[in-house]
Design an enzyme around this catalytic site. Structure first.
Site, PDB file in Angstrom:
ATOM      1  N   HIS A   1       0.850  -1.191   0.000  1.00  0.00           N
ATOM      2  CA  HIS A   1       0.000   0.000   0.000  1.00  0.00           C
ATOM      3  C   HIS A   1       0.886   1.241   0.000  1.00  0.00           C
ATOM      4  O   HIS A   1       1.952   1.255   0.621  1.00  0.00           O
ATOM      5  CB  HIS A   1      -0.936  -0.003   1.216  1.00  0.00           C
ATOM      6  CG  HIS A   1      -1.945   1.097   1.134  1.00  0.00           C
ATOM      7  ND1 HIS A   1      -1.664   2.375   1.540  1.00  0.00           N
ATOM      8  CD2 HIS A   1      -3.213   1.123   0.650  1.00  0.00           C
ATOM      9  CE1 HIS A   1      -2.725   3.136   1.307  1.00  0.00           C
ATOM     10  NE2 HIS A   1      -3.679   2.397   0.772  1.00  0.00           N
TER      11      HIS A   1
ATOM     12  N   GLU B   1      -3.509   2.155  -7.429  1.00  0.00           N
ATOM     13  CA  GLU B   1      -3.938   3.303  -6.628  1.00  0.00           C
ATOM     14  C   GLU B   1      -2.934   4.444  -6.822  1.00  0.00           C
ATOM     15  O   GLU B   1      -1.853   4.437  -6.207  1.00  0.00           O
ATOM     16  CB  GLU B   1      -3.951   2.933  -5.140  1.00  0.00           C
ATOM     17  CG  GLU B   1      -4.875   1.793  -4.787  1.00  0.00           C
ATOM     18  CD  GLU B   1      -5.220   1.813  -3.302  1.00  0.00           C
ATOM     19  OE1 GLU B   1      -6.404   1.962  -2.983  1.00  0.00           O
ATOM     20  OE2 GLU B   1      -4.304   1.691  -2.469  1.00  0.00           O
TER      21      GLU B   1
HETATM   22  P1  PGA Z   1      -9.122   6.513  -0.190  1.00  0.00           P
HETATM   23  O1  PGA Z   1      -8.009   5.402   0.139  1.00  0.00           O
HETATM   24  O2  PGA Z   1     -10.332   5.768  -0.696  1.00  0.00           O
HETATM   25  O3  PGA Z   1      -9.378   7.222   1.101  1.00  0.00           O
HETATM   26  O4  PGA Z   1      -8.566   7.389  -1.237  1.00  0.00           O
HETATM   27  C1  PGA Z   1      -7.830   4.289  -0.685  1.00  0.00           C
HETATM   28  C2  PGA Z   1      -6.716   3.434  -0.155  1.00  0.00           C
HETATM   29  O5  PGA Z   1      -5.801   3.967   0.473  1.00  0.00           O
HETATM   30  O6  PGA Z   1      -6.716   2.203  -0.338  1.00  0.00           O
END
Ligand code: PGA
Length: 253
Positions: free
Chosen positions: A88, A157
């Site tokens: 992450h 992401e």
């Molecule tokens: P967020 O976070 O939906 O608050 O942008 C997503 C994540 O960190 O997996």
């Protein structure tokens, strides 16, 4: 599709139990066929007899030992946890986990057959440096990772979209997901400011197999709505999605 909630450093053990129970009731009542994953904070991990899958946000690649502040396999096994989030962006950027460390962690939990949600994504300066630099950066996050691992789920992401309310355009998400599908045929989630207001559109994008949600998932009703959106798109065989899915290009580079 896969709908995942990353609860990060939120919710006590009691609050997490309430959250999981409410989500589970929703799953049972609606008989959803979607795969639902929830990643509670470390001290809120617990035993749950649920259809939804509890995963760990992090664990050290060890059974146990002298690793102050970390948990290992034993602590996950206590609760029957066989799912883990690795790479992450908050682990990479706030805690400085290197690709080498992540690969070690990946291999350790892969050898144990864990379902691994492995995250990739570029910071803003890489996106601003243009498509080639951005894709090179993302590609470097695949180094050392077995992209053919059967229990692998990848989450794209963009770092600048996490917790900021900003998202790439739907076209950008589609383009990047289509490129990333060439690297691995694993299920590919999108994450970064997914909200109840954009989740359905994001889920409808070609090569998006699900979503990983942080802040917006803290509202259990919103999270459940997102599960419903995925269900609707699956059962109606959404024309845009099925048409776009025919563009999936399964070759790997
Ligand atoms: P967020 O976070 O939906 O608050 O942008 C997503 C994540 O960190 O997996």
């Amino acid at each position: 599709m896969i709908i995942a909630a990353n609860l990060k450093t939120n919710f006590t053990r009691t609050e997490t139990r309430e959250y999981i129970e409410k989500t589970e009731i929703f799953i049972k009542e609606t008989k959803t066929t979607q795969e639902v994953l929830v990643f509670p904070a470390m001290s809120s991990l617990d035993s749950f007899d649920t259809k939804l899958i509890q995963g760990a946000q992090n664990a050290y690649p060890t059974i146990d030992g002298a690793f102050t502040g970390e948990i290992g396999l034993k602590h996950l096994e206590e609760f029957g946890i066989k799912t883990i989030l690795i790479g992450h962006s908050e682990r990479r950027h706030i805690f400085g986990e290197s690709q080498e460390e992540l690969v070690k962690k990946f291999n350790f939990y892969k050898d144990l057959g864990f379902k691994i949600v492995y995250c990739v994504g570029e910071p803003l300066e890489k996106r601003e440096a243009g498509n080639t630099a951005m894709m090179e950066y993302i590609s470097s996050q695949y180094e050392g990772i077995d992209t053919e691992y059967e229990n692998l789920i990848i989450a794209y992401e963009p770092v600048w979209a996490i917790g900021t309310g900003l998202t790439p355009t739907f076209e950008d998400i589609e383009e990047i997901h289509t490129a990333l599908k060439k690297k691995s045929l694993a299920s590919l989630l999108y994450g970064g400011s997914v909200k109840v207001t954009n989740a359905k559109d994001v889920l409808a994008i070609a090569n998006v197999d699900g979503i990983l949600v942080g802040s917006a998932a803290l509202y259990v009703e919103h999270f459940c709505n997102m599960i419903s959106f995925a269900e609707e798109l699956s059962v109606t065989d959404h024309p845009v999605k099925s048409q776009k899915n025919s563009n999936i290009y399964p070759n790997k580079e």
